[in-house]
Design a protein around this motif. Structure first.
Motif, short mmCIF file in Angstrom:
data_model
loop_
_atom_site.label_atom_id
_atom_site.label_comp_id
_atom_site.label_asym_id
_atom_site.label_seq_id
_atom_site.Cartn_x
_atom_site.Cartn_y
_atom_site.Cartn_z
N ASN A 22 0.65 5.50 0.43
CA ASN A 22 -0.19 6.64 0.78
C ASN A 22 0.32 7.88 0.06
OD1 ASN A 22 -1.83 8.51 1.91
ND2 ASN A 22 -0.94 8.39 3.98
N LYS B 48 -1.59 -3.64 -8.86
CA LYS B 48 -2.07 -4.88 -8.21
C LYS B 48 -2.23 -5.99 -9.24
CE LYS B 48 -3.75 -2.83 -4.06
NZ LYS B 48 -4.58 -1.70 -3.66
N PHE C 290 -2.72 2.34 -9.00
CA PHE C 290 -2.59 1.30 -7.96
C PHE C 290 -3.29 0.02 -8.43
CE2 PHE C 290 -2.39 4.86 -4.56
CZ PHE C 290 -1.02 4.93 -4.68
N ASP D 281 0.85 -1.19 0.00
CA ASP D 281 0.00 0.00 0.00
C ASP D 281 0.88 1.24 0.00
OD1 ASP D 281 -2.60 -1.10 0.02
OD2 ASP D 281 -2.28 -1.72 2.11
#
Ligand SMILES: [Fe+2]
Length: 201
Positions: A14, A34, A30, A12
């Protein structure tokens, strides 16, 4: 025969509130990242299955294609991790003059502006891929490279120091295709120089 497939977990990041790279772009990006993690895991499982069953053969087109694709998906996963990892919403101008990074830049390019101009020129090359500053572990020097797609052009054994995605998906929601230079300037304003400095050996 037995073999154990490596499984990776998506990280992850931010990065909300970057300068000139929208949250919408990041959200899409993102999602793509993935996909690379998922596909890398799937390929590793499939290849592992073929090895286990004694079906892995150089002349088998399926085995060859899976193995070639692994280079694309794996590098797609890793390069995105370096890219997201070297950005921050609190980016500031340029690295501190006392850093290992600035020392490497000065020793390899003479000064920051020369290195930056070269990096930006590499990033503006036609085609989709990556502009990457690598460090050569044998000489400690840094150099800027173009990587086509994700896997073509990575110098063997070199360590990625600063990674910039210049596939159009990295900026198309925020800029026109011909406005890549604007995206590159935005990218520069979001670089986390502390992270980049920590990557220098
Ligand atoms: Fe990307």
């Amino acid at each position: 025969m037995s073999t154990i497939a490596q499984t990776y977990v998506a990280k992850d990041f931010n990065l909300a509130g970057l300068n000139g790279i929208s949250d919408k772009t990041l959200e899409t990006h993102f999602g793509l990242y993935k996909g690379y993690v998922t596909n890398t895991n799937t390929l590793n499982e499939q290849i592992s299955g073929l090895i286990k069953n004694g079906k892995a053969g150089s002349a088998d087109p399926a085995y060859a294609e899976l193995t070639r694709r692994l280079g694309f998906e794996y590098n797609g996963m890793r390069l995105h991790e370096y890219y997201f990892g070297n950005m921050t919403a609190n980016g500031k101008g340029q690295p501190n003059s006392e850093t290992k990074l600035m020392k490497a830049i000065t020793e390899s390019f003479g000064d920051f502006e020369t290195w930056k101009t070269d990096f930006v020129k590499v990033g503006g090359m036609r085609g989709v891929g990556w502009a990457i500053t690598f460090q050569d572990p044998f000489t400690s020097r840094i150099s800027n490279h173009w990587v086509t797609l994700h896997e073509d052009g990575n110098p063997a054994g070199f360590k990625p120091i600063l990674v910039m995605d210049v596939w159009e998906h990295a900026f198309l929601l925020d800029y026109k295709p011909a406005e890549r230079p604007k995206y590159i300037e935005a990218f520069f304003s979001n670089i986390d120089w502390d992270v980049v400095d920590q990557r220098i050996d």
